[in-house]
Design a protein around this motif. Structure first.
Motif, PDB file in Angstrom:
ATOM      1  N   TYR A  37       0.839  -1.197   0.000  1.00 11.00           N
ATOM      2  CA  TYR A  37       0.000   0.000   0.000  1.00 11.00           C
ATOM      3  C   TYR A  37       0.875   1.249   0.000  1.00 11.00           C
ATOM      4  O   TYR A  37       0.620   2.211  -0.734  1.00 11.00           O
ATOM      5  N   LYS A  38       1.943   1.234   0.820  1.00 15.46           N
ATOM      6  CA  LYS A  38       2.847   2.378   0.885  1.00 15.46           C
ATOM      7  C   LYS A  38       3.540   2.602  -0.468  1.00 15.46           C
ATOM      8  O   LYS A  38       3.722   3.744  -0.901  1.00 15.46           O
ATOM      9  N   ILE A  39       3.924   1.508  -1.108  1.00 16.40           N
ATOM     10  CA  ILE A  39       4.589   1.609  -2.412  1.00 16.40           C
ATOM     11  C   ILE A  39       3.647   2.227  -3.443  1.00 16.40           C
ATOM     12  O   ILE A  39       4.042   3.111  -4.214  1.00 16.40           O
ATOM     13  N   ARG A  40       2.386   1.767  -3.437  1.00 16.03           N
ATOM     14  CA  ARG A  40       1.412   2.324  -4.393  1.00 16.03           C
ATOM     15  C   ARG A  40       1.232   3.819  -4.183  1.00 16.03           C
ATOM     16  O   ARG A  40       1.162   4.587  -5.144  1.00 16.03           O
ATOM     17  N   GLU A  41       1.157   4.237  -2.922  1.00 20.41           N
ATOM     18  CA  GLU A  41       1.000   5.669  -2.631  1.00 20.41           C
ATOM     19  C   GLU A  41       2.213   6.462  -3.085  1.00 20.41           C
ATOM     20  O   GLU A  41       2.083   7.552  -3.645  1.00 20.41           O
ATOM     21  N   ALA A  42       3.410   5.921  -2.851  1.00 26.42           N
ATOM     22  CA  ALA A  42       4.638   6.606  -3.279  1.00 26.42           C
ATOM     23  C   ALA A  42       4.690   6.698  -4.806  1.00 26.42           C
ATOM     24  O   ALA A  42       5.133   7.707  -5.366  1.00 26.42           O
ATOM     25  N   GLN A  43       4.223   5.650  -5.473  1.00 28.56           N
ATOM     26  CA  GLN A  43       4.161   5.652  -6.948  1.00 28.56           C
ATOM     27  C   GLN A  43       3.231   6.765  -7.417  1.00 28.56           C
ATOM     28  O   GLN A  43       3.547   7.510  -8.345  1.00 28.56           O
ATOM     29  N   ASN A  44       2.057   6.854  -6.755  1.00 26.25           N
ATOM     30  CA  ASN A  44       1.084   7.886  -7.135  1.00 26.25           C
ATOM     31  C   ASN A  44       1.629   9.294  -6.911  1.00 26.25           C
ATOM     32  O   ASN A  44       1.285  10.225  -7.640  1.00 26.25           O
ATOM     33  N   GLN A  45       2.477   9.440  -5.892  1.00 29.77           N
ATOM     34  CA  GLN A  45       3.095  10.735  -5.623  1.00 29.77           C
ATOM     35  C   GLN A  45       4.350  10.956  -6.461  1.00 29.77           C
ATOM     36  O   GLN A  45       4.998  11.988  -6.359  1.00 29.77           O
ATOM     37  N   LYS A  46       4.679   9.966  -7.285  1.00 32.42           N
ATOM     38  CA  LYS A  46       5.766  10.044  -8.272  1.00 32.42           C
ATOM     39  C   LYS A  46       7.127  10.300  -7.620  1.00 32.42           C
ATOM     40  O   LYS A  46       7.977  11.038  -8.159  1.00 32.42           O
ATOM     41  N   ILE A  47       7.341   9.685  -6.475  1.00 33.35           N
ATOM     42  CA  ILE A  47       8.634   9.783  -5.792  1.00 33.35           C
ATOM     43  C   ILE A  47       9.625   8.886  -6.528  1.00 33.35           C
ATOM     44  O   ILE A  47       9.331   7.709  -6.782  1.00 33.35           O
ATOM     45  N   PRO A  48      10.795   9.382  -6.894  1.00 31.83           N
ATOM     46  CA  PRO A  48      11.722   8.581  -7.708  1.00 31.83           C
ATOM     47  C   PRO A  48      12.149   7.263  -7.075  1.00 31.83           C
ATOM     48  O   PRO A  48      12.166   6.220  -7.745  1.00 31.83           O
ATOM     49  N   TYR A  49      12.510   7.267  -5.760  1.00 34.10           N
ATOM     50  CA  TYR A  49      13.032   6.045  -5.140  1.00 34.10           C
ATOM     51  C   TYR A  49      12.272   5.708  -3.858  1.00 34.10           C
ATOM     52  O   TYR A  49      11.950   6.587  -3.059  1.00 34.10           O
ATOM     53  N   MET A  50      12.027   4.404  -3.690  1.00 31.17           N
ATOM     54  CA  MET A  50      11.406   3.878  -2.482  1.00 31.17           C
ATOM     55  C   MET A  50      12.366   2.865  -1.865  1.00 31.17           C
ATOM     56  O   MET A  50      12.828   1.960  -2.569  1.00 31.17           O
ATOM     57  N   LEU A  51      12.672   3.037  -0.584  1.00 27.49           N
ATOM     58  CA  LEU A  51      13.600   2.141   0.104  1.00 27.49           C
ATOM     59  C   LEU A  51      12.834   1.362   1.169  1.00 27.49           C
ATOM     60  O   LEU A  51      12.356   1.927   2.156  1.00 27.49           O
ATOM     61  N   VAL A  52      12.696   0.063   0.946  1.00 29.13           N
ATOM     62  CA  VAL A  52      11.985  -0.813   1.887  1.00 29.13           C
ATOM     63  C   VAL A  52      13.013  -1.473   2.796  1.00 29.13           C
ATOM     64  O   VAL A  52      14.018  -2.012   2.322  1.00 29.13           O
ATOM     65  N   VAL A  53      12.777  -1.411   4.105  1.00 34.53           N
ATOM     66  CA  VAL A  53      13.735  -2.004   5.049  1.00 34.53           C
ATOM     67  C   VAL A  53      13.009  -2.943   6.002  1.00 34.53           C
ATOM     68  O   VAL A  53      11.934  -2.639   6.503  1.00 34.53           O
ATOM     69  N   GLY A  54      13.656  -4.111   6.210  1.00 34.00           N
ATOM     70  CA  GLY A  54      13.135  -5.118   7.130  1.00 34.00           C
ATOM     71  C   GLY A  54      14.286  -5.750   7.899  1.00 34.00           C
ATOM     72  O   GLY A  54      15.365  -5.156   8.025  1.00 34.00           O
ATOM     73  N   ASP A  55      14.095  -6.998   8.367  1.00 30.73           N
ATOM     74  CA  ASP A  55      15.126  -7.670   9.175  1.00 30.73           C
ATOM     75  C   ASP A  55      16.430  -7.829   8.409  1.00 30.73           C
ATOM     76  O   ASP A  55      17.513  -7.512   8.912  1.00 30.73           O
ATOM     77  N   ARG A  56      16.348  -8.331   7.164  1.00 30.97           N
ATOM     78  CA  ARG A  56      17.545  -8.597   6.377  1.00 30.97           C
ATOM     79  C   ARG A  56      18.319  -7.307   6.098  1.00 30.97           C
ATOM     80  O   ARG A  56      19.538  -7.263   6.213  1.00 30.97           O
ATOM     81  N   GLU A  57      17.581  -6.251   5.734  1.00 32.13           N
ATOM     82  CA  GLU A  57      18.238  -4.986   5.423  1.00 32.13           C
ATOM     83  C   GLU A  57      18.900  -4.382   6.667  1.00 32.13           C
ATOM     84  O   GLU A  57      20.026  -3.873   6.587  1.00 32.13           O
ATOM     85  N   ALA A  58      18.225  -4.504   7.825  1.00 29.37           N
ATOM     86  CA  ALA A  58      18.788  -3.962   9.063  1.00 29.37           C
ATOM     87  C   ALA A  58      20.060  -4.728   9.454  1.00 29.37           C
ATOM     88  O   ALA A  58      21.032  -4.131   9.929  1.00 29.37           O
ATOM     89  N   GLU A  59      20.046  -6.026   9.203  1.00 33.62           N
ATOM     90  CA  GLU A  59      21.189  -6.868   9.563  1.00 33.62           C
ATOM     91  C   GLU A  59      22.390  -6.580   8.657  1.00 33.62           C
ATOM     92  O   GLU A  59      23.541  -6.568   9.120  1.00 33.62           O
ATOM     93  N   ASN A  60      22.114  -6.327   7.350  1.00 34.04           N
ATOM     94  CA  ASN A  60      23.202  -6.186   6.371  1.00 34.04           C
ATOM     95  C   ASN A  60      23.558  -4.727   6.048  1.00 34.04           C
ATOM     96  O   ASN A  60      24.467  -4.482   5.252  1.00 34.04           O
ATOM     97  N   GLY A  63      16.429  -4.367  -6.429  1.00 33.11           N
ATOM     98  CA  GLY A  63      17.118  -5.282  -5.535  1.00 33.11           C
ATOM     99  C   GLY A  63      17.713  -4.591  -4.324  1.00 33.11           C
ATOM    100  O   GLY A  63      17.619  -3.373  -4.148  1.00 33.11           O
ATOM    101  N   ALA A  64      18.352  -5.387  -3.466  1.00 32.24           N
ATOM    102  CA  ALA A  64      18.965  -4.853  -2.242  1.00 32.24           C
ATOM    103  C   ALA A  64      20.297  -4.193  -2.585  1.00 32.24           C
ATOM    104  O   ALA A  64      21.071  -4.710  -3.381  1.00 32.24           O
ATOM    105  N   LYS A  65      20.527  -3.030  -1.988  1.00 29.61           N
ATOM    106  CA  LYS A  65      21.772  -2.294  -2.222  1.00 29.61           C
ATOM    107  C   LYS A  65      22.351  -1.852  -0.888  1.00 29.61           C
ATOM    108  O   LYS A  65      21.605  -1.435   0.003  1.00 29.61           O
ATOM    109  N   PRO A  66      23.697  -1.942  -0.749  1.00 36.12           N
ATOM    110  CA  PRO A  66      24.308  -1.335   0.439  1.00 36.12           C
ATOM    111  C   PRO A  66      23.957   0.148   0.474  1.00 36.12           C
ATOM    112  O   PRO A  66      23.933   0.812  -0.566  1.00 36.12           O
TER     113      PRO A  66
END
Length: 654
Positions: free
Chosen positions: A597-620, A634-637
């Motif tokens: 839902y958050k991604i769809r809203e960001a798309q509608n607001q035409k934000i260039p980049y969306m960064l999703v963070v969860g357990d794996r991203e916090a760990e790495n 994909g995942a990026k440092p």
């Protein structure tokens, strides 16, 4: 053989009796034809394709019907739909078919005018019938029947008395009024197709069958001759093309333009608004100000590199200044006025006089010239309420003006320098453009000799760099000729933005001087120029060009961080801080909503980049990166993402 000989002798006899004419074509070739050969037959002789596609021709610079017989040596050029001339004639011919269809379906309808316009045509009707979208479908079907009948357009001339008699008997009062406005000795031309006749100067396509694909698009009201004291007529708009595929592509562009309308997107993206308390005076919201500030920052960077010094001049100045500049006499109806200490003042409609006063405030040597002064100056111009249109037509706007004061010997180099700067700035946004040279208008200051000198100087600069241009006769500023830049957006629409005006008159009016090498006072030459034209209008164009999906360097918000759950909030806040410290415009979507839902809203607001963070991203120490148009990257440092987006912003990638 005897039969062939007889045919040859017959042809020879015709040629001898009629004589021959020489036809000079645009490619420089010369052909000979029997006198009286029609232009259509000449087109067919040149090539079968030209015979099918030619719509109109010019003979010694005058547009004429293809059915005209050539009686003398002449320069001849043929125009197809690919040319502006061909499109104008094609669509004006379609307006005649519209008028014929309306009068057949709704007898008693009186005809007003039916010109070609950009991308289409219209016709104004005085009818007892009220036209509706449903009736347009019926009219369109009748037009297609007329086109299928392939009726030839036939021209005939009448005297004034004959034409008045004809149209008075037909009850065509609007045509009678038009005839009465013509000179008393004028011959009046009419065109007929089938049983329909209209007053018209022409020219037209050879027959209705050439018109092929058409669409009636919408209805509007229009006062006769644009005067609100006259009767309100019903206006039917339409467009037409030689091929159905071209029509479909055009209709798609219309729908796409509606989707990209800057007024709609401006509200959806919270960029700006127009309030009832200030019609024509735009309000910029916080996100709109970010976009505006980035444009102005870019403008300042480029102008500093190009040797300009920024100035700021007052918005309100005394009447005497505007009288001296010529604006009081030539531009008064577009200005706002006030009184201060019982004296007349005007709100500036242009920045030039203020820039001139800055130059005049000190004595200058020839060694200082050229002096380039730039100003992001707020101006006010009175526009009729009906002409106001979002950011495209407003009553106050910021011009990215600059004024260059130079030696006569520096004219070419300075004009070329402005052209190169303009090209550099437009290329950043991916705009193609066309150039027009606008010459002396009917209402102008100065002698013909001065205008000729200024116009020649602009032409010389354009030719020196091999730039193609079209002459737009009579559309110069009242104080000098100009070069206009017409941007082409992603939908193929053009917008006049930049301009370069060469001015020998204002330095004279204001008694501007510089001390020459000989120690004597001399008169400088002046250039007025803009590149954006108006910051507000340029923003409107950018909104529609990009559909609100601005490149990262311009986007009000460049990235949004989205934690998958609340337990990822601390890491998400760390990501936001690192991006913010790197100068990236970023926010945090910490709502208790699903990520999709958050991604769809960001798309509608035409934000260039969306960064999703969860357990794996916090760990790495990474982020799952999505781009609004490219999707999942994909995942990026985190440091890699910051490096990449920073490079994209720095290089102003579009």
């Amino acid at each position: 053989m005897p039969e062939i000989a007889r045919v040859f002798c017959h042809f020879k006899l015709i040629v001898e009796v009629k004589g021959m004419v020489k036809v000079n074509l645009k490619d420089g070739s010369v052909r000979e034809y029997a006198k009286g050969t029609t232009l259509l037959d000449i087109a067919r002789d040149i090539s079968g394709r030209l015979g099918k596609e030619a719509l109109v021709a010019s003979v010694d610079g005058k547009l004429v019907d293809l059915g005209v017989p050539l009686e003398h040596d002449a320069r001849v050029e043929f125009f197809t739909f690919d040319s502006e001339e061909g499109r104008q004639v094609f669509r004006h011919s379609t307006s005649h078919v519209l008028a014929q269809a309306v009068q057949k379906l709704y007898p008693g309808t009186r005809l007003a005018i039916g010109p070609a316009i950009a991308d289409g045509f219209y016709y104004d009707f005085d009818s007892p019938e009220t036209f509706t979208p449903e009736k347009l479908v019926k009219i369109e079907a009748e037009m297609e029947s007329i086109i299928k009948a392939d009726l030839p357009f036939k021209r005939f001339d009448l005297s004034r008395a004959e034409s008045l008699d004809r149209f008075e008997k037909a009850g065509e009062s609007y045509k009678v009024e038009l005839i009465n406005d013509l000179p008393p000795d004028a011959n009046i031309s009419c065109y007929s197709q089938g049983d329909f006749t209209d007053l018209c100067a022409g020219p037209h396509v050879p027959s209705t069958g050439r018109l092929k694909a058409l669409k009636l698009t919408h209805l509007a009201g229009a006062y006769w001759r644009g005067n609100e004291k006259n009767k309100m007529l019903q206006r039917i708009y339409g467009t037409s093309f030689p091929k159905k595929s071209q029509l479909e592509e055009h209709l798609f562009r219309i729908e796409e333009a509606k989707r990209r309308d800057h007024r709609k997107l401006g509200a959806e993206l919270d960029l700006f608004s127009i309030q009832e308390e200030g019609p024509g005076f735009p309000f910029f919201h916080p996100k709109g100000m970010i976009l505006r500030n980035e444009l102005e920052k870019f403008w300042r960077e480029e102008h500093k590199k190009a040797g300009y010094h920024e100035i700021r001049t007052p918005i309100i100045l005394n009447r005497t200044l505007w009288e001296r500049s010529g604006h009081w006499d030539h531009y008064k109806e577009n200005m706002y006025f006030t009184k201060i200490d019982e004296l007349d003042y005007a709100v500036k409609p242009m920045n030039c006089p203020g820039g001139i006063l800055v130059y005049k405030s000190s004595l200058h040597s020839y060694r200082e010239l050229p002096i380039r002064m730039g100003e992001l100056g707020l101006v006010h111009r009175h526009e009729m309420s009906g002409a106001l249109h979002g950011l495209m037509r407003v009553r106050n706007f910021t011009q990215d003006d600059a004024h260059i004061f130079m030696l006569p010997s520096q004219i070419r180099d300075e004009i070329v320098g402005v052209i190169n700067l303009t090209d550099r700035i437009y290329s950043i946004f991916g705009f193609k453009y066309k150039v027009e040279l606008s010459t002396k208008p009917e209402k102008a200051m100065g002698s013909d000799e001065v205008w000729e000198m200024a116009t020649s100087a602009l032409e010389d600069a354009l030719k020196s760099i091999g730039m193609e241009y079209k002459v737009n006769a009579g559309d110069g500023a009242f104080y000098g000729p100009k070069i206009d830049f017409h941007l082409e957006d992603c939908l193929g629409r053009t917008w006049q933005c930049g301009t370069i005006q060469l001015d020998f008159l204002m330095p004279e009016c204001f008694d501007l001087n510089y001390v020459g090498e000989d120690g004597q006072k001399h008169r400088p030459v002046m250039i007025h120029r803009t590149i954006f034209g108006s910051i507000e209008r340029f923003i409107g164009i950018l909104i529609e060009h990009f559909g609100g999906a601005f490149p990262a360097w311009l986007a009000p918000l460049q990235a949004r961080v989205m934690p998958i759950t609340d337990r990822h909030l601390d890491y998400a806040r760390d990501v936001v801080k690192k991006l913010d410290d790197a100068g990236i415009r970023v926010d945090l979507d910490d709502r208790n909503e699903k990520v999709n839902y958050k991604i769809r809203e960001a798309q509608n607001q035409k934000i260039p980049y969306m960064l999703v963070v969860g357990d794996r991203e916090a760990e790495n120490g990474t982020a799952s990166v999505r781009h609004r148009s490219k999707g999942d990257l994909g995942a990026k440092p985190l440091d890699h993402f910051i490096r990449d987006i920073s490079e994209e912003i720095k290089n102003k990638q579009c």
